[in-house]
Scaffold this motif. Structure first.
Motif, PDB file in Angstrom:
ATOM      1  N   ILE A 109      69.882  29.607 -21.752  1.00 38.89           N
ATOM      2  CA  ILE A 109      69.099  29.184 -20.600  1.00 38.89           C
ATOM      3  C   ILE A 109      67.956  30.175 -20.463  1.00 38.89           C
ATOM      4  CG2 ILE A 109      70.716  30.385 -19.065  1.00 38.89           C
ATOM      5  CD1 ILE A 109      69.884  28.471 -16.844  1.00 38.89           C
ATOM      6  N   HIS A 110      66.738  29.658 -20.360  1.00 42.07           N
ATOM      7  CA  HIS A 110      65.534  30.499 -20.299  1.00 42.07           C
ATOM      8  C   HIS A 110      64.793  30.138 -19.015  1.00 42.07           C
ATOM      9  CE1 HIS A 110      62.184  32.524 -22.873  1.00 42.07           C
ATOM     10  NE2 HIS A 110      61.974  32.739 -21.583  1.00 42.07           N
ATOM     11  N   SER A 111      64.888  31.004 -18.014  1.00 42.88           N
ATOM     12  CA  SER A 111      64.301  30.725 -16.705  1.00 42.88           C
ATOM     13  C   SER A 111      62.889  31.291 -16.607  1.00 42.88           C
ATOM     14  CB  SER A 111      65.161  31.334 -15.600  1.00 42.88           C
ATOM     15  OG  SER A 111      64.505  31.216 -14.347  1.00 42.88           O
ATOM     16  N   ALA A 125      76.260  32.174 -15.855  1.00 41.83           N
ATOM     17  CA  ALA A 125      77.162  33.277 -16.201  1.00 41.83           C
ATOM     18  C   ALA A 125      78.604  32.905 -15.878  1.00 41.83           C
ATOM     19  CB  ALA A 125      76.754  34.538 -15.449  1.00 41.83           C
ATOM     20  N   ARG A 126      78.827  32.276 -14.748  1.00 42.78           N
ATOM     21  CA  ARG A 126      80.174  31.877 -14.351  1.00 42.78           C
ATOM     22  C   ARG A 126      80.767  30.875 -15.328  1.00 42.78           C
ATOM     23  NH1 ARG A 126      79.490  31.106  -7.753  1.00 42.78           N
ATOM     24  NH2 ARG A 126      79.532  33.336  -7.223  1.00 42.78           N
ATOM     25  N   GLN A 127      79.892  30.047 -15.891  1.00 45.52           N
ATOM     26  CA  GLN A 127      80.364  29.043 -16.842  1.00 45.52           C
ATOM     27  C   GLN A 127      80.228  29.514 -18.286  1.00 45.52           C
ATOM     28  OE1 GLN A 127      80.141  25.028 -15.988  1.00 45.52           O
ATOM     29  NE2 GLN A 127      79.549  25.239 -13.857  1.00 45.52           N
ATOM     30  N   GLU A 128      80.002  30.811 -18.440  1.00 50.80           N
ATOM     31  CA  GLU A 128      80.060  31.494 -19.739  1.00 50.80           C
ATOM     32  C   GLU A 128      79.029  30.998 -20.739  1.00 50.80           C
ATOM     33  OE1 GLU A 128      84.163  31.201 -20.934  1.00 50.80           O
ATOM     34  OE2 GLU A 128      84.749  32.817 -19.581  1.00 50.80           O
ATOM     35  N   ILE A 129      77.840  30.634 -20.239  1.00 54.68           N
ATOM     36  CA  ILE A 129      76.709  30.401 -21.142  1.00 54.68           C
ATOM     37  C   ILE A 129      76.273  31.766 -21.654  1.00 54.68           C
ATOM     38  CG2 ILE A 129      74.305  29.635 -21.276  1.00 54.68           C
ATOM     39  CD1 ILE A 129      75.016  27.488 -19.227  1.00 54.68           C
ATOM     40  N   PRO A 130      76.324  32.023 -22.954  1.00 57.92           N
ATOM     41  CA  PRO A 130      76.209  33.398 -23.456  1.00 57.92           C
ATOM     42  C   PRO A 130      74.824  34.025 -23.378  1.00 57.92           C
ATOM     43  CG  PRO A 130      76.424  31.840 -25.278  1.00 57.92           C
ATOM     44  CD  PRO A 130      76.647  31.064 -24.026  1.00 57.92           C
ATOM     45  N   VAL A 131      73.737  33.223 -23.428  1.00 56.81           N
ATOM     46  CA  VAL A 131      72.386  33.784 -23.445  1.00 56.81           C
ATOM     47  C   VAL A 131      71.649  33.323 -22.192  1.00 56.81           C
ATOM     48  CG1 VAL A 131      70.233  34.005 -24.746  1.00 56.81           C
ATOM     49  CG2 VAL A 131      72.401  33.698 -25.964  1.00 56.81           C
ATOM     50  N   ARG A 132      71.320  34.303 -21.320  1.00 51.03           N
ATOM     51  CA  ARG A 132      70.707  33.990 -20.029  1.00 51.03           C
ATOM     52  C   ARG A 132      69.441  34.844 -19.871  1.00 51.03           C
ATOM     53  NH1 ARG A 132      76.037  34.951 -19.584  1.00 51.03           N
ATOM     54  NH2 ARG A 132      75.711  36.975 -18.560  1.00 51.03           N
ATOM     55  N   ILE A 133      68.303  34.198 -20.073  1.00 51.41           N
ATOM     56  CA  ILE A 133      67.008  34.887 -20.114  1.00 51.41           C
ATOM     57  C   ILE A 133      66.252  34.619 -18.823  1.00 51.41           C
ATOM     58  CG2 ILE A 133      64.829  35.131 -21.366  1.00 51.41           C
ATOM     59  CD1 ILE A 133      66.306  33.702 -23.757  1.00 51.41           C
ATOM     60  N   CYS A 134      65.692  35.678 -18.261  1.00 51.70           N
ATOM     61  CA  CYS A 134      64.705  35.507 -17.191  1.00 51.70           C
ATOM     62  C   CYS A 134      63.376  36.028 -17.720  1.00 51.70           C
ATOM     63  CB  CYS A 134      65.115  36.268 -15.934  1.00 51.70           C
ATOM     64  SG  CYS A 134      64.028  35.935 -14.526  1.00 51.70           S
ATOM     65  N   HIS A 135      62.308  35.307 -17.441  1.00 53.28           N
ATOM     66  CA  HIS A 135      60.992  35.610 -18.016  1.00 53.28           C
ATOM     67  C   HIS A 135      60.035  35.972 -16.884  1.00 53.28           C
ATOM     68  CE1 HIS A 135      58.401  34.576 -21.722  1.00 53.28           C
ATOM     69  NE2 HIS A 135      57.706  35.383 -20.930  1.00 53.28           N
ATOM     70  N   ALA A 136      59.494  37.183 -16.921  1.00 51.08           N
ATOM     71  CA  ALA A 136      58.553  37.650 -15.896  1.00 51.08           C
ATOM     72  C   ALA A 136      57.138  37.244 -16.286  1.00 51.08           C
ATOM     73  CB  ALA A 136      58.654  39.166 -15.745  1.00 51.08           C
ATOM     74  N   HIS A 137      56.525  36.395 -15.466  1.00 54.34           N
ATOM     75  CA  HIS A 137      55.173  35.916 -15.747  1.00 54.34           C
ATOM     76  C   HIS A 137      54.127  36.466 -14.786  1.00 54.34           C
ATOM     77  CE1 HIS A 137      56.230  32.896 -18.801  1.00 54.34           C
ATOM     78  NE2 HIS A 137      57.290  32.614 -18.063  1.00 54.34           N
ATOM     79  N   ASN A 138      54.558  37.000 -13.638  1.00 55.69           N
ATOM     80  CA  ASN A 138      53.616  37.456 -12.623  1.00 55.69           C
ATOM     81  C   ASN A 138      54.084  38.751 -11.988  1.00 55.69           C
ATOM     82  OD1 ASN A 138      51.328  35.673 -12.311  1.00 55.69           O
ATOM     83  ND2 ASN A 138      52.796  34.102 -11.677  1.00 55.69           N
ATOM     84  N   ALA A 139      53.124  39.484 -11.419  1.00 47.30           N
ATOM     85  CA  ALA A 139      53.429  40.695 -10.658  1.00 47.30           C
ATOM     86  C   ALA A 139      52.717  40.588  -9.319  1.00 47.30           C
ATOM     87  CB  ALA A 139      52.988  41.937 -11.414  1.00 47.30           C
ATOM     88  N   PRO A 140      53.361  40.041  -8.281  1.00 44.96           N
ATOM     89  CA  PRO A 140      52.694  39.859  -6.992  1.00 44.96           C
ATOM     90  C   PRO A 140      52.340  41.190  -6.350  1.00 44.96           C
ATOM     91  CG  PRO A 140      55.026  39.361  -6.813  1.00 44.96           C
ATOM     92  CD  PRO A 140      54.739  39.541  -8.270  1.00 44.96           C
ATOM     93  N   HIS A 141      51.252  41.192  -5.581  1.00 48.87           N
ATOM     94  CA  HIS A 141      50.801  42.389  -4.888  1.00 48.87           C
ATOM     95  C   HIS A 141      50.789  42.135  -3.390  1.00 48.87           C
ATOM     96  CE1 HIS A 141      49.196  44.900  -8.304  1.00 48.87           C
ATOM     97  NE2 HIS A 141      49.404  43.741  -8.912  1.00 48.87           N
ATOM     98  N   GLY A 142      50.750  43.232  -2.635  1.00 44.97           N
ATOM     99  CA  GLY A 142      50.678  43.105  -1.188  1.00 44.97           C
ATOM    100  C   GLY A 142      52.054  42.949  -0.568  1.00 44.97           C
TER     101      GLY A 142
END
Length: 387
Positions: A109-111, A125-142
């Protein structure tokens, strides 16, 4: 290197042969419209070997996104979840649990939803999907009240991640924390640089179609939202217009603040000189007409539009200490502080407009051409699914 999700077995010369199925990667998005992250993923999707890796999409809007028809044509599946609003959290947790119980085929899963991927990643994770990716696309300011909620969910999300992807260091630091920098994986916002390669014939043809021959064209590509800072962009253009009477502004994109910007343009008596082109599938051609890209974002991860514009040989003017330094892969990228006035932005832009020329080789050498990056991502997914 292929990974087996489902394998049919048949006998040939008394031997069993496995028919391999591609690794199916479930991408999480709000809606598959023509935004920066969505466009980046589609760039990879078109290029990847879909006999080895296939993309599916879990989206959070009922309306059809701009890329959905193409996704289906490429063999992808599209699933829908309720929007990620606070009043929907209980319903969402129920629906996402049911989804993963029904779809056991996913190993990856690639979020692409920043901290809002928390609920899906936790359930995965609870259902044991082995690869769990989070992708950072932005850096908010303020600071605003929403940041309190965002900071809460990004911390809650961390234990459920197996991989932390980023488009640039600043976005990774914001979403995952500087203490995790040794775990970051940079996936460049690669583009098909050949499509954006500067071509004078294309420029002349599009200028003629838009009735903008012999004009100084200032361009912008992006959603009409707070992040892209269209209000200030229009103010900068107004100052450019005072200095260069032949200046015209071309805006590509749509968004919830578009009507506000149209009204602002009307109040400033600029309607004759500002062109709202909406969502387009020929951005690579229209971009050829720009004499400069104006990109005064309030926050960005990298800004794929800047890479595309540089590939087209266009001088770019963007926000200092906001847009990632990694975006400046050629001498065409100029950084200006948002503390400067609209007049100062206008004067700096007009004083630093380099002549357009082919920059394809520089994009390729900087590591932002699509082919090499796609090969890396394909190998990553295949190997991750095996582990």
């Amino acid at each position: 290197m292929w990974s087996v999700c489902n394998a049919d077995l048949y006998s040939e010369d008394d031997r069993e042969i496995e028919v391999m199925e591609p690794v199916r990667v479930l991408n999480l998005f709000t809606i598959m419209n023509r935004g920066g992250a969505e466009t980046m993923v589609m760039n990879y999707y078109r290029k990847i070997n879909r006999d080895k890796v296939q993309f599916d999409f879990l989206v959070h809007r009922e309306e059809e996104g701009a890329y959905e028809q193409e996704i289906k044509e490429l063999g992808g599946r599209i699933y829908r979840m309720p929007p990620m609003y606070p009043q929907n959290f209980s319903l969402y947790k129920k629906k996402i649990r049911e989804f993963f119980e029904e779809h056991r085929e996913y190993k990856i899963i690639h979020s692409h939803m920043s901290e809002l991927g928390y609920f899906a990643l936790r359930e995965a994770a609870r259902q044991e999907i082995p690869v769990r990716i989070c992708h950072a696309h932005n850096a908010p300011h303020g600071f605003e009240w929403k940041m309190i909620v965002r900071n809460y969910f990004k911390k809650k999300m961390m234990p459920y991640l197996t991989h932390m992807f980023m488009c640039g260091k600043e976005s990774g630091d914001w979403l995952f924390g500087k203490e995790n920098e040794d775990k970051f994986i940079q996936l460049n916002n690669a583009i098909d640089a050949e499509r954006f390669r500067y071509d004078r014939n294309i420029e002349n043809n599009i200028r003629k179609k838009l009735n903008l021959e012999d004009k100084l064209i200032i361009g912008h590509v992006g959603r009409f939202n707070k992040q892209k800072n269209h209000k200030f962009l229009v103010e900068i253009f107004a100052e450019i217009k005072k200095i260069r009477g032949d200046a015209e502004l071309v805006l590509i994109g749509e968004g919830n603040l578009q009507n506000d910007i149209i009204q602002k343009v009307e109040r400033m008596n600029l309607s004759k000189y500002v062109h709202f082109l909406g969502v387009r599938d020929d951005v690579n051609k229209i971009m050829q007409t720009f004499d400069a890209l104006l990109f005064p974002s309030l926050f960005e991860g990298l800004g794929i539009v800047l890479i595309e514009a540089q590939a087209a040989g266009i001088p770019c003017f963007t926000s200092k200490d906001v847009v990632a330094k990694e975006a400046g892969i050629t001498s065409l990228c100029h950084y200006i502080s948002l503390d400067n006035t609209a007049r100062q932005w206008a004067e700096y832009l007009l004083d630093n407009m380099d002549k357009k020329k082919d920059r394809y080789k520089e994009i390729e050498e900087a590591g932002y051409d699509l082919k090499t990056n796609t090969e890396w991502l394909e190998e990553f997914y295949v190997n991750a699914a095996k582990s």
